[in-house]
Write a protein that holds these residues in place. Structure first.
Motif, PDB file in Angstrom:
ATOM      1  N   PHE A  78      24.086  31.698  50.357  1.00  0.00           N
ATOM      2  CA  PHE A  78      23.451  32.906  50.902  1.00  0.00           C
ATOM      3  C   PHE A  78      24.063  34.130  50.241  1.00  0.00           C
ATOM      4  O   PHE A  78      25.177  34.088  49.692  1.00  0.00           O
ATOM      5  CB  PHE A  78      23.580  32.981  52.425  1.00  0.00           C
ATOM      6  CG  PHE A  78      24.984  32.880  52.965  1.00  0.00           C
ATOM      7  CD1 PHE A  78      25.773  34.012  53.123  1.00  0.00           C
ATOM      8  CD2 PHE A  78      25.511  31.647  53.324  1.00  0.00           C
ATOM      9  CE1 PHE A  78      27.061  33.914  53.638  1.00  0.00           C
ATOM     10  CE2 PHE A  78      26.796  31.535  53.829  1.00  0.00           C
ATOM     11  CZ  PHE A  78      27.572  32.675  53.984  1.00  0.00           C
ATOM     12  N   ILE A  79      23.319  35.216  50.271  1.00  0.00           N
ATOM     13  CA  ILE A  79      23.760  36.484  49.684  1.00  0.00           C
ATOM     14  C   ILE A  79      23.701  37.560  50.760  1.00  0.00           C
ATOM     15  O   ILE A  79      22.723  37.646  51.514  1.00  0.00           O
ATOM     16  CB  ILE A  79      22.881  36.869  48.477  1.00  0.00           C
ATOM     17  CG1 ILE A  79      23.091  35.847  47.339  1.00  0.00           C
ATOM     18  CG2 ILE A  79      23.221  38.278  47.986  1.00  0.00           C
ATOM     19  CD1 ILE A  79      22.219  36.111  46.123  1.00  0.00           C
ATOM     20  N   PHE A  80      24.760  38.359  50.832  1.00  0.00           N
ATOM     21  CA  PHE A  80      24.782  39.477  51.778  1.00  0.00           C
ATOM     22  C   PHE A  80      25.074  40.766  51.025  1.00  0.00           C
ATOM     23  O   PHE A  80      25.625  40.759  49.923  1.00  0.00           O
ATOM     24  CB  PHE A  80      25.804  39.239  52.896  1.00  0.00           C
ATOM     25  CG  PHE A  80      27.196  38.919  52.444  1.00  0.00           C
ATOM     26  CD1 PHE A  80      28.158  39.918  52.300  1.00  0.00           C
ATOM     27  CD2 PHE A  80      27.567  37.604  52.163  1.00  0.00           C
ATOM     28  CE1 PHE A  80      29.444  39.629  51.896  1.00  0.00           C
ATOM     29  CE2 PHE A  80      28.865  37.304  51.748  1.00  0.00           C
ATOM     30  CZ  PHE A  80      29.805  38.312  51.615  1.00  0.00           C
ATOM     31  N   ASP A  81      24.668  41.878  51.637  1.00  0.00           N
ATOM     32  CA  ASP A  81      24.808  43.178  50.975  1.00  0.00           C
ATOM     33  C   ASP A  81      26.113  43.854  51.367  1.00  0.00           C
ATOM     34  O   ASP A  81      26.951  43.279  52.069  1.00  0.00           O
ATOM     35  CB  ASP A  81      23.595  44.065  51.269  1.00  0.00           C
ATOM     36  CG  ASP A  81      23.427  44.370  52.755  1.00  0.00           C
ATOM     37  OD1 ASP A  81      24.405  44.214  53.528  1.00  0.00           O
ATOM     38  OD2 ASP A  81      22.319  44.775  53.162  1.00  0.00           O
ATOM     39  N   ARG A  82      26.272  45.100  50.932  1.00  0.00           N
ATOM     40  CA  ARG A  82      27.524  45.823  51.194  1.00  0.00           C
ATOM     41  C   ARG A  82      27.716  46.161  52.662  1.00  0.00           C
ATOM     42  O   ARG A  82      28.808  46.564  53.070  1.00  0.00           O
ATOM     43  CB  ARG A  82      27.573  47.111  50.358  1.00  0.00           C
ATOM     44  CG  ARG A  82      27.914  46.863  48.893  1.00  0.00           C
ATOM     45  CD  ARG A  82      28.120  48.162  48.156  1.00  0.00           C
ATOM     46  NE  ARG A  82      28.668  47.966  46.836  1.00  0.00           N
ATOM     47  CZ  ARG A  82      29.956  47.828  46.548  1.00  0.00           C
ATOM     48  NH1 ARG A  82      30.836  47.877  47.548  1.00  0.00           N
ATOM     49  NH2 ARG A  82      30.375  47.671  45.318  1.00  0.00           N
ATOM     50  N   GLN A  83      26.685  45.994  53.450  1.00  0.00           N
ATOM     51  CA  GLN A  83      26.811  46.184  54.892  1.00  0.00           C
ATOM     52  C   GLN A  83      27.216  44.868  55.574  1.00  0.00           C
ATOM     53  O   GLN A  83      27.523  44.839  56.768  1.00  0.00           O
ATOM     54  CB  GLN A  83      25.474  46.688  55.463  1.00  0.00           C
ATOM     55  CG  GLN A  83      25.635  47.610  56.654  1.00  0.00           C
ATOM     56  CD  GLN A  83      24.306  48.151  57.167  1.00  0.00           C
ATOM     57  OE1 GLN A  83      23.306  48.176  56.441  1.00  0.00           O
ATOM     58  NE2 GLN A  83      24.291  48.587  58.416  1.00  0.00           N
ATOM     59  N   GLY A  84      27.193  43.799  54.796  1.00  0.00           N
ATOM     60  CA  GLY A  84      27.542  42.487  55.329  1.00  0.00           C
ATOM     61  C   GLY A  84      26.345  41.725  55.867  1.00  0.00           C
ATOM     62  O   GLY A  84      26.508  40.682  56.506  1.00  0.00           O
ATOM     63  N   LEU A  85      25.135  42.221  55.613  1.00  0.00           N
ATOM     64  CA  LEU A  85      23.930  41.629  56.200  1.00  0.00           C
ATOM     65  C   LEU A  85      23.254  40.671  55.222  1.00  0.00           C
ATOM     66  O   LEU A  85      23.149  40.968  54.021  1.00  0.00           O
ATOM     67  CB  LEU A  85      22.962  42.733  56.607  1.00  0.00           C
ATOM     68  CG  LEU A  85      23.554  43.810  57.528  1.00  0.00           C
ATOM     69  CD1 LEU A  85      22.495  44.847  57.886  1.00  0.00           C
ATOM     70  CD2 LEU A  85      24.151  43.176  58.777  1.00  0.00           C
ATOM     71  N   ILE A  86      22.799  39.551  55.734  1.00  0.00           N
ATOM     72  CA  ILE A  86      22.149  38.535  54.918  1.00  0.00           C
ATOM     73  C   ILE A  86      20.861  39.092  54.310  1.00  0.00           C
ATOM     74  O   ILE A  86      20.018  39.665  55.018  1.00  0.00           O
ATOM     75  CB  ILE A  86      21.809  37.288  55.763  1.00  0.00           C
ATOM     76  CG1 ILE A  86      23.073  36.633  56.326  1.00  0.00           C
ATOM     77  CG2 ILE A  86      20.996  36.291  54.936  1.00  0.00           C
ATOM     78  CD1 ILE A  86      23.930  35.940  55.307  1.00  0.00           C
ATOM     79  N   ILE A  87      20.712  38.899  52.995  1.00  0.00           N
ATOM     80  CA  ILE A  87      19.474  39.334  52.338  1.00  0.00           C
ATOM     81  C   ILE A  87      18.759  38.159  51.666  1.00  0.00           C
ATOM     82  O   ILE A  87      17.640  38.319  51.179  1.00  0.00           O
ATOM     83  CB  ILE A  87      19.736  40.460  51.311  1.00  0.00           C
ATOM     84  CG1 ILE A  87      20.756  40.023  50.264  1.00  0.00           C
ATOM     85  CG2 ILE A  87      20.192  41.721  52.006  1.00  0.00           C
ATOM     86  CD1 ILE A  87      21.015  41.087  49.196  1.00  0.00           C
ATOM     87  N   GLY A  88      19.369  37.005  51.644  1.00  0.00           N
ATOM     88  CA  GLY A  88      18.731  35.816  51.087  1.00  0.00           C
ATOM     89  C   GLY A  88      19.571  34.594  51.411  1.00  0.00           C
ATOM     90  O   GLY A  88      20.799  34.688  51.519  1.00  0.00           O
ATOM     91  N   MET A  89      18.916  33.416  51.597  1.00  0.00           N
ATOM     92  CA  MET A  89      19.666  32.213  51.978  1.00  0.00           C
ATOM     93  C   MET A  89      18.849  30.969  51.652  1.00  0.00           C
ATOM     94  O   MET A  89      17.619  30.988  51.688  1.00  0.00           O
ATOM     95  CB  MET A  89      20.015  32.244  53.465  1.00  0.00           C
ATOM     96  CG  MET A  89      18.852  32.495  54.386  1.00  0.00           C
ATOM     97  SD  MET A  89      19.378  32.863  56.088  1.00  0.00           S
ATOM     98  CE  MET A  89      17.784  33.252  56.850  1.00  0.00           C
ATOM     99  N   SER A  90      19.575  29.901  51.327  1.00  0.00           N
ATOM    100  CA  SER A  90      18.903  28.638  51.033  1.00  0.00           C
ATOM    101  C   SER A  90      18.436  27.962  52.310  1.00  0.00           C
ATOM    102  O   SER A  90      17.459  27.217  52.311  1.00  0.00           O
ATOM    103  CB  SER A  90      19.847  27.712  50.263  1.00  0.00           C
ATOM    104  OG  SER A  90      21.001  27.414  51.042  1.00  0.00           O
ATOM    105  N   SER A  91      19.125  28.189  53.405  1.00  0.00           N
ATOM    106  CA  SER A  91      18.782  27.654  54.721  1.00  0.00           C
ATOM    107  C   SER A  91      19.347  28.617  55.763  1.00  0.00           C
ATOM    108  O   SER A  91      20.243  29.416  55.449  1.00  0.00           O
ATOM    109  CB  SER A  91      19.348  26.243  54.907  1.00  0.00           C
ATOM    110  OG  SER A  91      20.748  26.240  54.711  1.00  0.00           O
ATOM    111  N   PRO A  92      18.868  28.563  57.006  1.00  0.00           N
ATOM    112  CA  PRO A  92      19.335  29.537  58.002  1.00  0.00           C
ATOM    113  C   PRO A  92      20.844  29.463  58.230  1.00  0.00           C
ATOM    114  O   PRO A  92      21.406  28.386  58.416  1.00  0.00           O
ATOM    115  CB  PRO A  92      18.573  29.138  59.269  1.00  0.00           C
ATOM    116  CG  PRO A  92      17.347  28.453  58.768  1.00  0.00           C
ATOM    117  CD  PRO A  92      17.771  27.726  57.536  1.00  0.00           C
ATOM    118  N   THR A  93      21.504  30.603  58.212  1.00  0.00           N
ATOM    119  CA  THR A  93      22.920  30.685  58.523  1.00  0.00           C
ATOM    120  C   THR A  93      23.097  30.813  60.035  1.00  0.00           C
ATOM    121  O   THR A  93      22.132  31.061  60.760  1.00  0.00           O
ATOM    122  CB  THR A  93      23.565  31.898  57.831  1.00  0.00           C
ATOM    123  OG1 THR A  93      22.892  33.089  58.277  1.00  0.00           O
ATOM    124  CG2 THR A  93      23.448  31.797  56.309  1.00  0.00           C
ATOM    125  N   SER A  94      24.335  30.684  60.502  1.00  0.00           N
ATOM    126  CA  SER A  94      24.588  30.760  61.944  1.00  0.00           C
ATOM    127  C   SER A  94      24.583  32.197  62.453  1.00  0.00           C
ATOM    128  O   SER A  94      24.383  32.434  63.637  1.00  0.00           O
ATOM    129  CB  SER A  94      25.917  30.085  62.290  1.00  0.00           C
ATOM    130  OG  SER A  94      26.974  30.700  61.580  1.00  0.00           O
TER     131      SER A  94
END
Length: 434
Positions: A349-365
Motif C-alpha cells: 500500500f502507498i500513503f501520502d505525507r498526511q499518512g493516508l492510504i492512497i492505493g493498496m493491493s488489498s484492504p488494510t486494517s
C-alpha cells in the motif's frame, strides 16, 4: 505429582504448591480462586524460557506479560497450572481445564478447542555440530539418511513428524537434546532459536561449536476448550482484540537476514516503485482534487474516516472510502504487481505525507498511518531510505511478514510522491535458493 498453580486476579498474585491428582485440578483451582465467579478461567501451561519461566518465585516471561495485559483489559481473572505439555492437551480435551498454551496451530485440535491470535512467534532452527564445510543449504530433508531430534512432546516434535522425517529421536529435555547432539547420537536438532541460545548459555557452551540453519517461523497460540467457548461466546473475540492492543508478538530479523533482504528483495521492490505506470498514477493523484475527501483532509474528518474504515475491516468488508481507493490507478498497479510471482509480498500500500492510504493491493486494517513507525520514513533525507520492521504473523494470509517501507520519488524532480509499504513474505524470501 507436584503441581504449581498461579492465581491471578486484579492486583493480587499467589503462588501455591499442591500435591494432588490431575483429575481434580480444575475444580479445586476454580473454587480456591473465586467460587462465585463464572468468569474465572483455568489455564494449563509448561515452563518454556523465555516465554514462561520462574524469576524469584514468580511466573513471568513474554507470554505471561501479554496474557496479564490482555486479561486486565477485558477484566477476566484467571489461574495457571504448570504441567507437562501433553498432559495440558489431554486435560483441555477432557474438559478438566478451560485452555492451554503455548501450542502451534493444529487441525487435530479443532475437534475440541479454538485458537487465539498468536501469543508468541518462534523462529525454529536446525542445529548441528559445527563443521568447517558447512554451507548455507546444509539442512536435513526427509529423504536423506539423517537422524533428527526434538524434545519429547514439544511443538517441534509434532512438526517433525508432520514433515515426514522417518528417523526421529525424542529427548526428555532441551539439555538432553543438546547432549545427544554433542555425542553424535543425532545429526540435527530442531528447536526454538531463543530457547536454544538461553540453554546453551546456561550450559556454558560455545556458540561456535554449533551451526544453525533456518527451519520455520511458528505462531504459538492459546487454545480455548469448546465447552468454555460455549459458556463464554465473546471471550475469544474480546481477548484477540486485547492481545492486538498489548505488546506485539514479533520476531526480530538478525543481521544476515536483513542483509539478504536488502540485497535481494529491496532491489525488486525498487523496480516496482520506479515503474512509469505507478509514477504517473501518483502524479495524477497529487495534481487532482478529490471531491469526496479533498486533497488535505481535516483532522476531524480523518478520525471519522479511519473509524469507519476500521469498523468495516473488523467485519471483513471495505468502507465506502476503502472500496473507492481499491478502484483507483494506484491500487490497480499494486494489485497487478501482487500477481507478479517474482515479488514475494502479501500486501502493498502507498500513503501520502498526511499518512493516508492512497492505493493498496488489498484492504488494510486502517486508513491513517500517521501514528505508526512507518510514517517516520518521511523524516529521512535520502530517497534511498529503507525501513525494515520486525516479523509479525498475519492470520488472514497465514504468512510471516516484515513491512518494508521506502519513499516513492518523482524521477523528474525528486519530489516525494508518497511512501510504499510492502508486507514481505519472509519465509519465502529467506528460504529461496535464488
Amino acid at each position: 505429582m507436584a503441581q504449581v498453580r498461579i492465581y491471578r486476579g486484579g492486583k493480587q498474585l499467589a503462588l501455591m504448591l499442591f500435591l494432588s491428582v490431575v483429575a481434580g485440578l480444575a475444580g479445586c483451582h476454580r473454587a480456591k480462586a473465586d467460587p462465585a465467579s463464572k468468569r474465572f478461567l483455568v489455564l494449563q501451561t509448561n515452563l518454556q524460557p523465555p516465554y514462561q519461566e520462574f524469576d524469584n518465585g514468580a511466573l513471568t516471561g513474554t507470554t505471561i506479560r501479554r496474557l496479564d495485559c490482555a486479561f486486565r483489559k477485558i477484566d477476566v481473572d484467571y489461574g495457571i497450572t504448570l504441567a507437562p505439555r501433553q498432559r495440558n492437551l489431554d486435560m483441555t480435551r477432557k474438559g478438566q481445564a478451560d485452555g492451554f498454551f503455548l501450542s502451534r496451530l493444529s487441525p487435530e485440535m479443532a475437534s475440541y478447542a479454538e485458537p487465539t491470535l498468536p501469543l508468541a512467534l518462534e523462529k525454529w532452527v536446525w542445529v548441528s555440530r559445527h563443521h568447517v564445510n558447512d554451507g548455507p543449504s546444509r539442512v536435513p530433508h526427509p529423504d536423506q539418511n539423517v537422524t533428527v531430534g526434538a524434545v519429547l512432546g514439544s511443538n517441534e516434535a509434532e512438526w517433525i513428524l508432520d514433515q515426514g522425517y522417518p528417523d526421529v529421536v525424542h529427548a526428555p529435555s532441551l539439555r538432553s537434546l543438546i547432549a545427544l547432539l554433542q555425542k553424535g547420537r543425532i545429526d540435527f536438532a530442531v528447536t526454538d532459536q531463543q530457547s536454544f541460545a538461553r540453554k546453551r548459555e546456561d550450559l556454558n557452551l560455545n556458540a561456535d561449536d554449533f551451526s544453525e540453519r533456518f527451519a520455520s517461523y511458528m505462531p504459538l497460540v492459546m487454545y480455548f476448550a469448546h465447552n468454555y467457548i460455549h459458556e463464554n461466546p465473546e471471550i475469544l473475540k474480546k481477548l484477540n482484540r486485547a492481545l492486538d492492543a498489548c505488546e506485539p508478538a514479533v520476531v526480530k530479523l538478525d543481521h544476515d537476514e536483513q542483509d539478504r533482504i536488502m540485497r535481494e528483495e529491496v532491489v525488486r521492490i525498487r523496480q516496482l516503485m520506479r515503474a512509469p505506470a505507478l509514477i504517473n498514477a501518483l502524479r495524477n493523484h497529487a495534481n487532482q482534487q478529490d471531491p469526496a475527501i479533498g486533497t488535505i483532509v481535516s483532522p476531524d474528518k480523518v478520525v471519522a474516516l479511519d473509524r469507519d474504515w476500521q469498523e468495516a475491516s473488523a467485519n471483513g468488508t471495505a468502507s465506502r472510502l476503502a472500496a473507492k481507493i481499491l478502484q483507483n490507478d494506484v491500487s490497480t498497479y499494486l494489485q497487478r504487481a501482487y500477481r507478479n510471482r517474482d515479488v514475494r509480498f502479501a500486501e502493498a500500500f502507498i500513503f501520502d505525507r498526511q499518512g493516508l492510504i492512497i492505493g493498496m493491493s488489498s484492504p488494510t486494517s486502517n486508513y491513517d498511518q500517521s501514528s505508526e513507525a512507518k510514517f517516520n520514513i518521511f523524516a529521512e533525507k535520502t530517497a534511498d531510505a529503507v525501513q525494515i520492521a520486525d516479523i509479525y504473523y498475519d492470520p488472514s494470509s497465514s504468512k510471516f511478514l516484515s513491512q518494508i517501507t521506502m519513499p516513492v520519488t518523482d524521477p523528474q524532480n525528486g519530489d516525494v510522491l508518497g511512501a510504499l509499504t510492502v508486507g514481505l513474505d519472509v519465509t519465502a524470501a529467506l528460504t529461496s535458493q535464488d
